[in-house]
Enzyme design. Sequence first.
Site, PDB file in Angstrom:
ATOM      1  N   LYS A  67       0.856  -1.191   0.000  1.00 27.58           N
ATOM      2  CA  LYS A  67       0.000   0.000   0.000  1.00 27.58           C
ATOM      3  C   LYS A  67       0.886   1.234   0.000  1.00 27.58           C
ATOM      4  O   LYS A  67       1.517   1.558   0.996  1.00 27.58           O
ATOM      5  CB  LYS A  67      -0.930   0.050   1.213  1.00 27.58           C
ATOM      6  CG  LYS A  67      -2.034   1.114   1.018  1.00 27.58           C
ATOM      7  CD  LYS A  67      -2.589   1.662   2.294  1.00 27.58           C
ATOM      8  CE  LYS A  67      -1.798   2.801   2.866  1.00 27.58           C
ATOM      9  NZ  LYS A  67      -1.854   4.056   2.059  1.00 27.58           N
ATOM     10  N   GLU A  92       9.878   1.068  10.662  1.00 28.46           N
ATOM     11  CA  GLU A  92      10.915   2.090  10.505  1.00 28.46           C
ATOM     12  C   GLU A  92      10.200   3.420  10.680  1.00 28.46           C
ATOM     13  O   GLU A  92       9.426   3.839   9.817  1.00 28.46           O
ATOM     14  CB  GLU A  92      11.584   1.973   9.138  1.00 28.46           C
ATOM     15  CG  GLU A  92      12.926   2.676   9.066  1.00 28.46           C
ATOM     16  CD  GLU A  92      12.813   4.091   8.538  1.00 28.46           C
ATOM     17  OE1 GLU A  92      12.775   5.013   9.371  1.00 28.46           O
ATOM     18  OE2 GLU A  92      12.768   4.266   7.324  1.00 28.46           O
ATOM     19  N   CYS A 130      13.283  10.940   7.705  1.00 29.84           N
ATOM     20  CA  CYS A 130      13.153  10.464   9.083  1.00 29.84           C
ATOM     21  C   CYS A 130      14.469  10.592   9.840  1.00 29.84           C
ATOM     22  O   CYS A 130      14.475  10.697  11.069  1.00 29.84           O
ATOM     23  CB  CYS A 130      12.657   9.029   9.103  1.00 29.84           C
ATOM     24  SG  CYS A 130      13.589   7.926   8.023  1.00 29.84           S
TER      25      CYS A 130
END
Length: 501
Positions: free
Chosen positions: A198, A273, A307
């Site tokens: 997805k 993650e 991130c």
Amino acid sequence: MGIAVSPQIHPQVADFIDKPRKMLINGQWVNSISGKTFPTYNPATGEVLAQVAEGDSADIDLAVKAARKAFDQGPWRKLTVSERGRLIWKLADLLEQHTEEFAYIESLDNGKALTIARAADVPLAVDLFRYMAGWATKIEGNTIPISVPYTPGAKYLAYTLREPIGVVGQIIPWNFPLLMAAWKLGPALATGCTVVLKPAEQTPLSSLRLGELITEAGFPDGVVNIVPGYGETAGAALAAHPDVDKIAFTGSTEVGKLIVHAAAGNLKKVTLELGGKSPNVVYKDADLDTAIPGAASAIFFNHGQCCCAGSRLYVEKSVFDKVVEGIAEEAKKINVGSGLDPQTEMGPLVSEEQLRRVCGYLESGFSEGAKAIVGGHRKGDKGYFVEPTVLVNTNEDMKVVREEIFGPVVTAMPFTDPEEILPRANNSEYGLAAAVWTKDISKAHRTAEILRAGTVWINCYNIFDAALPFGGYKQSGWGREMGHEVLNNYTQTKAVCTKVA
């Protein structure tokens, strides 16, 4: 509704986005069962870019059934490991052949500079698939000598098998859409799993185009299924589905916690993650000609939508002003604009929602006493642009220092005692990445040992390779991406014991 063909738009990309995009289930491109679609937007203009089929729980269920059949009964499990590796390598070759097309798609859908997508995102994805193709033939078990005290004199042959975990649900973010798809798909396919992917609703286009290459490469039907949709519907259904054996998620820590709860129903394996608030430590003995542009790149690369962005900058006091002024000068030189402009070095944020989030953090910082020595505002009134920003007069009690902003905003703080800085650097719920800048290699390695982060860069930043594991400590996640360690995410160990005498 699509973008007209022009010298700025790759003609194949213009054709691709001009047609409503369907989802890939069991080797077929199909509309959603509900018939719904959703728009994806061009972040540089705020205008609709394409219409995409909107998957929900019913579509996820069909995709999972296809993946389950492909894993349990289909030709996928009957392929030799060499054949599996060759398919992954062929996908890498096809992706490389379409580098320019994918770079345009990433720039249009995500907003990133075309030059960056062309030089980094697509080549790194190609390299990841090739690296993982090589692992397909190298996943091994062990023979184990055993001694069983209650069967004296008996002989046994004992060994282990590393087997694919099964049907994997993968949910990827919008900051590196193609690269994150590669990070997820590569190891899953190398180990023999089947996948329901997805993509993020903000950036589904490169995953869908990759799906076309997957079918062109000859992967059997149902091995890779791609269902675009919203997190609260398609994503939640995938995480909770009882016939999914493992969920792999990259995204925010908040959503990661929801994934864990959703996965509890059948105790499916989970890897995450997640977010970061990475400390970037500059000692006074650093090579400042390297550290200053390095620290600027650490926060401003990919518009700060990383991130692992070096968003907490700690600089030894005697060089604080010089370093911060240098980073501010680097920020002023950054050309902010549409990703398709060849002069652009920083594109827009991905969405209006992200624009509001970043601007909200800036307002919070100013209300708590922070000062912007450069930037600090939205840029223009069209598209989702934010100025590269350096904040000073900050401290660890401020939201802008504690929480992940996910934008081109760095908080700079001085320190005087090298012994003091490491507890401050570790004072975060996150532990994804960190960096240290110094000419003293012993100090560098001592610092790296104490920093609680999954990756520590020394005198560099944002260095990635398919062979290097990547993941976080603390609330930055579970498990590792890339490297041989990622194979543990997609395999399980079976012990076999045979009496031979």
